[in-house]
Design an enzyme around this catalytic site. Sequence first.
Site, PDB file in Angstrom:
ATOM      1  N   HIS A   1       0.856  -1.186   0.000  1.00  0.00           N
ATOM      2  CA  HIS A   1       0.000   0.000   0.000  1.00  0.00           C
ATOM      3  C   HIS A   1       0.891   1.234   0.000  1.00  0.00           C
ATOM      4  O   HIS A   1       2.122   1.124   0.065  1.00  0.00           O
ATOM      5  CB  HIS A   1      -0.969  -0.003   1.186  1.00  0.00           C
TER       6      HIS A   1
ATOM      7  N   HIS B   1       1.038   4.017   2.042  1.00  0.00           N
ATOM      8  CA  HIS B   1       1.330   4.788   3.247  1.00  0.00           C
ATOM      9  C   HIS B   1       2.808   5.173   3.251  1.00  0.00           C
ATOM     10  O   HIS B   1       3.669   4.381   2.864  1.00  0.00           O
ATOM     11  CB  HIS B   1       1.023   3.958   4.492  1.00  0.00           C
TER      12      HIS B   1
ATOM     13  N   ASP C   1       5.132   5.359   5.448  1.00  0.00           N
ATOM     14  CA  ASP C   1       6.144   4.543   6.126  1.00  0.00           C
ATOM     15  C   ASP C   1       6.518   3.305   5.328  1.00  0.00           C
ATOM     16  O   ASP C   1       7.574   2.713   5.559  1.00  0.00           O
ATOM     17  CB  ASP C   1       5.685   4.155   7.542  1.00  0.00           C
ATOM     18  N   HIS C   2       5.690   2.928   4.365  1.00  0.00           N
ATOM     19  CA  HIS C   2       5.975   1.754   3.540  1.00  0.00           C
ATOM     20  C   HIS C   2       6.625   2.098   2.201  1.00  0.00           C
ATOM     21  O   HIS C   2       7.118   1.204   1.516  1.00  0.00           O
ATOM     22  CB  HIS C   2       4.689   0.962   3.297  1.00  0.00           C
TER      23      HIS C   2
ATOM     24  N   HIS D   1      -7.330  -2.121   4.963  1.00  0.00           N
ATOM     25  CA  HIS D   1      -6.617  -1.113   5.755  1.00  0.00           C
ATOM     26  C   HIS D   1      -7.341   0.230   5.628  1.00  0.00           C
ATOM     27  O   HIS D   1      -6.736   1.285   5.688  1.00  0.00           O
ATOM     28  CB  HIS D   1      -5.175  -1.024   5.245  1.00  0.00           C
TER      29      HIS D   1
ATOM     30  N   ASP E   1      -0.254  -3.985   6.042  1.00  0.00           N
ATOM     31  CA  ASP E   1      -1.113  -3.480   7.119  1.00  0.00           C
ATOM     32  C   ASP E   1      -2.561  -3.835   6.806  1.00  0.00           C
ATOM     33  O   ASP E   1      -3.074  -3.496   5.736  1.00  0.00           O
ATOM     34  CB  ASP E   1      -0.998  -1.962   7.237  1.00  0.00           C
TER      35      ASP E   1
ATOM     36  N   HIS F   1       6.791  -5.063  12.025  1.00  0.00           N
ATOM     37  CA  HIS F   1       6.168  -3.730  12.099  1.00  0.00           C
ATOM     38  C   HIS F   1       5.569  -3.526  13.489  1.00  0.00           C
ATOM     39  O   HIS F   1       4.390  -3.229  13.643  1.00  0.00           O
ATOM     40  CB  HIS F   1       5.098  -3.655  11.007  1.00  0.00           C
TER      41      HIS F   1
END
EC number: 3.1.26.11
Length: 280
Positions: A61, A63, A65-66, A153, A176, A240
Amino acid sequence: MIEVTLLGTGSPIPDPNRAGPSTLVRAGGQVFLVDCGRGVLQRAAAGGVGAAGLSALLLTHLHSDHVGDLGDVLITRWISTFTPDPVPLPIIGPPGTAELVAATLNALRHDIGYRIAHHADLNAPPAVDVREHTDGPVWDRDGVSIRVAPTDHRPVAPTIGFRVEYQGASVVLAGDTVPCAGLDELAAGAGALVHTVIRKDIVATIPQQRLQDICDYHSSVEEAAATAARAGVGTLVMTHYVPALVAGQEEQWRALAAREFAGRVELGDDLHRVQVDAPS
């Protein structure tokens, strides 16, 4: 055999001991990077892998942080690949991935231009092959196959998980998500499930609503373990960690997982490796 390396086991909150979310999967001589959180290439280098050695980048995905080190992956692969006519980097992710990659390359256009002007053997921007998927097969090469399925998510949507298979061994990477039918189906009978986990019992006590909100769309340790049990996987690999896994507390996390899952549980620091074999 498939080898899983937890490159980054951290979260959006910077941690001096943990890189951002990212996992390396080796299968049949191919190397897949799943997500690219902060510090991913430094961790990959510690594991003996460079950006030029990646077979594909898989994004669960979008986001931050990814995908925070996407630009580093693209540029470093470009400048460290010395063969003529380099193969474009396959990037497989949910809808929105192509826009993200294009925007990242555009943001780096000055750097790209400087390098093309300086090096005679760099005459084109980084080559990429972006493919957007939400369900079904996405890779079939030299005995390694990958398929994806939708996860949950929300409000982040769409999101996907990946299932990598090679010579009877199988690994599912959830990203996530909260428990959902898509992940249950994708993980059914897998040798291992790599799953994000948070300690909702701890996070729920933090007196900031923004932090409590993360409980809404992540799985707790127990929920991830229940998913592993429903799917009948052999090993649950937790990553994570929110809050960060502290040395000496591993057995607390294992005990929570054991409430729902009787199989093997793996967790640890960055660069922790797990070997997943085909059923005997």
